[in-house]
Design a protein around this motif. Structure first.
Motif, PDB file in Angstrom:
ATOM      1  N   VAL A  47       5.127 -18.021 -53.137  1.00  0.00           N
ATOM      2  CA  VAL A  47       6.020 -18.535 -54.163  1.00  0.00           C
ATOM      3  C   VAL A  47       6.369 -20.000 -53.881  1.00  0.00           C
ATOM      4  O   VAL A  47       6.306 -20.856 -54.757  1.00  0.00           O
ATOM      5  N   ILE A  48       6.720 -20.284 -52.638  1.00  0.00           N
ATOM      6  CA  ILE A  48       7.163 -21.625 -52.242  1.00  0.00           C
ATOM      7  C   ILE A  48       5.978 -22.569 -52.025  1.00  0.00           C
ATOM      8  O   ILE A  48       6.051 -23.743 -52.330  1.00  0.00           O
ATOM      9  N   LEU A  49       4.882 -22.053 -51.498  1.00  0.00           N
ATOM     10  CA  LEU A  49       3.723 -22.848 -51.087  1.00  0.00           C
ATOM     11  C   LEU A  49       4.142 -24.081 -50.287  1.00  0.00           C
ATOM     12  O   LEU A  49       3.966 -25.213 -50.714  1.00  0.00           O
ATOM     13  N   PRO A  50       4.717 -23.834 -49.100  1.00  0.00           N
ATOM     14  CA  PRO A  50       5.157 -24.966 -48.280  1.00  0.00           C
ATOM     15  C   PRO A  50       3.968 -25.787 -47.773  1.00  0.00           C
ATOM     16  O   PRO A  50       2.850 -25.284 -47.693  1.00  0.00           O
ATOM     17  N   ASP A  51       4.229 -27.049 -47.463  1.00  0.00           N
ATOM     18  CA  ASP A  51       3.202 -27.902 -46.864  1.00  0.00           C
ATOM     19  C   ASP A  51       3.065 -27.585 -45.380  1.00  0.00           C
ATOM     20  O   ASP A  51       2.004 -27.759 -44.799  1.00  0.00           O
ATOM     21  N   LEU A  52       4.175 -27.133 -44.797  1.00  0.00           N
ATOM     22  CA  LEU A  52       4.213 -26.848 -43.363  1.00  0.00           C
ATOM     23  C   LEU A  52       5.097 -25.632 -43.113  1.00  0.00           C
ATOM     24  O   LEU A  52       6.150 -25.493 -43.742  1.00  0.00           O
ATOM     25  N   VAL A  53       4.657 -24.775 -42.207  1.00  0.00           N
ATOM     26  CA  VAL A  53       5.469 -23.647 -41.760  1.00  0.00           C
ATOM     27  C   VAL A  53       5.730 -23.832 -40.270  1.00  0.00           C
ATOM     28  O   VAL A  53       4.812 -24.117 -39.501  1.00  0.00           O
ATOM     29  N   ILE A  54       6.998 -23.703 -39.887  1.00  0.00           N
ATOM     30  CA  ILE A  54       7.375 -23.693 -38.470  1.00  0.00           C
ATOM     31  C   ILE A  54       7.818 -22.266 -38.191  1.00  0.00           C
ATOM     32  O   ILE A  54       8.814 -21.805 -38.755  1.00  0.00           O
ATOM     33  N   THR A  55       7.071 -21.564 -37.375  1.00  0.00           N
ATOM     34  CA  THR A  55       7.404 -20.161 -37.104  1.00  0.00           C
ATOM     35  C   THR A  55       7.586 -19.896 -35.621  1.00  0.00           C
ATOM     36  O   THR A  55       6.863 -20.445 -34.791  1.00  0.00           O
ATOM     37  N   ARG A  79      -0.120 -26.209 -43.118  1.00  0.00           N
ATOM     38  CA  ARG A  79      -0.089 -26.498 -41.687  1.00  0.00           C
ATOM     39  C   ARG A  79       0.930 -25.574 -41.020  1.00  0.00           C
ATOM     40  O   ARG A  79       1.946 -25.236 -41.623  1.00  0.00           O
ATOM     41  N   VAL A  80       0.659 -25.195 -39.775  1.00  0.00           N
ATOM     42  CA  VAL A  80       1.559 -24.282 -39.071  1.00  0.00           C
ATOM     43  C   VAL A  80       1.839 -24.797 -37.662  1.00  0.00           C
ATOM     44  O   VAL A  80       0.919 -25.130 -36.912  1.00  0.00           O
ATOM     45  N   ILE A  81       3.127 -24.851 -37.328  1.00  0.00           N
ATOM     46  CA  ILE A  81       3.558 -25.138 -35.964  1.00  0.00           C
ATOM     47  C   ILE A  81       4.228 -23.869 -35.444  1.00  0.00           C
ATOM     48  O   ILE A  81       5.109 -23.316 -36.106  1.00  0.00           O
ATOM     49  N   ALA A  82       3.807 -23.407 -34.278  1.00  0.00           N
ATOM     50  CA  ALA A  82       4.419 -22.232 -33.656  1.00  0.00           C
ATOM     51  C   ALA A  82       5.423 -22.687 -32.610  1.00  0.00           C
ATOM     52  O   ALA A  82       5.169 -23.630 -31.868  1.00  0.00           O
ATOM     53  N   LEU A  83       6.551 -22.004 -32.578  1.00  0.00           N
ATOM     54  CA  LEU A  83       7.570 -22.236 -31.552  1.00  0.00           C
ATOM     55  C   LEU A  83       7.619 -21.011 -30.664  1.00  0.00           C
ATOM     56  O   LEU A  83       7.554 -19.886 -31.156  1.00  0.00           O
ATOM     57  N   ILE A 105       4.806 -25.654 -29.903  1.00  0.00           N
ATOM     58  CA  ILE A 105       5.885 -26.323 -29.184  1.00  0.00           C
ATOM     59  C   ILE A 105       6.728 -25.276 -28.460  1.00  0.00           C
ATOM     60  O   ILE A 105       7.094 -24.262 -29.049  1.00  0.00           O
ATOM     61  N   ALA A 106       7.023 -25.540 -27.200  1.00  0.00           N
ATOM     62  CA  ALA A 106       7.861 -24.623 -26.411  1.00  0.00           C
ATOM     63  C   ALA A 106       9.330 -24.853 -26.744  1.00  0.00           C
ATOM     64  O   ALA A 106       9.754 -25.975 -26.995  1.00  0.00           O
ATOM     65  N   LYS A 107      10.090 -23.753 -26.754  1.00  0.00           N
ATOM     66  CA  LYS A 107      11.542 -23.839 -26.893  1.00  0.00           C
ATOM     67  C   LYS A 107      12.143 -23.862 -25.500  1.00  0.00           C
ATOM     68  O   LYS A 107      11.633 -23.183 -24.633  1.00  0.00           O
ATOM     69  N   PRO A 108      13.204 -24.561 -25.254  1.00  0.00           N
ATOM     70  CA  PRO A 108      13.880 -25.447 -26.204  1.00  0.00           C
ATOM     71  C   PRO A 108      13.040 -26.702 -26.450  1.00  0.00           C
ATOM     72  O   PRO A 108      12.403 -27.215 -25.538  1.00  0.00           O
ATOM     73  N   PHE A 109      13.017 -27.153 -27.697  1.00  0.00           N
ATOM     74  CA  PHE A 109      12.168 -28.294 -28.059  1.00  0.00           C
ATOM     75  C   PHE A 109      12.983 -29.577 -28.151  1.00  0.00           C
ATOM     76  O   PHE A 109      14.185 -29.552 -28.369  1.00  0.00           O
ATOM     77  N   ASN A 110      12.296 -30.682 -28.002  1.00  0.00           N
ATOM     78  CA  ASN A 110      12.890 -32.000 -28.180  1.00  0.00           C
ATOM     79  C   ASN A 110      12.770 -32.334 -29.674  1.00  0.00           C
ATOM     80  O   ASN A 110      11.661 -32.395 -30.190  1.00  0.00           O
ATOM     81  N   PRO A 111      13.893 -32.523 -30.381  1.00  0.00           N
ATOM     82  CA  PRO A 111      13.832 -32.779 -31.825  1.00  0.00           C
ATOM     83  C   PRO A 111      12.945 -33.968 -32.207  1.00  0.00           C
ATOM     84  O   PRO A 111      12.234 -33.912 -33.202  1.00  0.00           O
TER      85      PRO A 111
END
Length: 122
Positions: A47-55, A79-83, A105-111
């Motif tokens: 529905v949203i069709l995001p440009d990027l997913v952060i999961t 695009r997908v970034i995994a946390l 990216i590992a948590k805790p992450f640097n903003p």
């Protein structure tokens, strides 16, 4: 490309992480949507069709790996970034890359580091 047009979906069940992500992304002008579990995310992505997913990887109902797999099979342009928390298994990282995740990216992450990686992908 104008960041105002870019949509980012955050798939995370940790309220603190959601607030941090929303704060840094809104400041940059991205349009944000949030899903707190994997099922909700899978329903909303078409529905949203995001440009990027952060999961995040560990999430209720469907795992981050299942979400990555679904996105890359059905929406290869997203695009997908995994946390992931530092304590999680190394093979989870490998599996995420095998499924086609664009970054990890590992948590805790640097903003600031996260923002640079987002800008690189978009």
């Amino acid at each position: 490309m104008n960041t105002n047009e870019k949509k980012v979906m955050i798939i995370e069940n940790d309220d603190m992480a959601i607030e941090i992500l929303k704060f840094i992304l809104k400041k940059e002008g991205y349009r944000i949507s949030v899903a707190k579990d994997g099922m909700n995310a899978l329903e909303r992505i078409p529905v949203i069709l995001p440009d990027l997913v952060i999961t995040t990887i560990i999430i209720p109902l469907k795992s981050g790996l299942e979400i990555i797999n679904h996105i890359k099979k059905n929406f290869p342009n997203i695009r997908v970034i995994a946390l992931s928390s530092l304590g999680e298994e190394e093979n989870t990282v490998e599996e995420a890359f095998e499924l086609g995740v664009d970054d990890f990216i590992a948590k805790p992450f640097n903003p600031n580091e996260l923002l640079l990686r987002i800008k690189r992908l978009l």
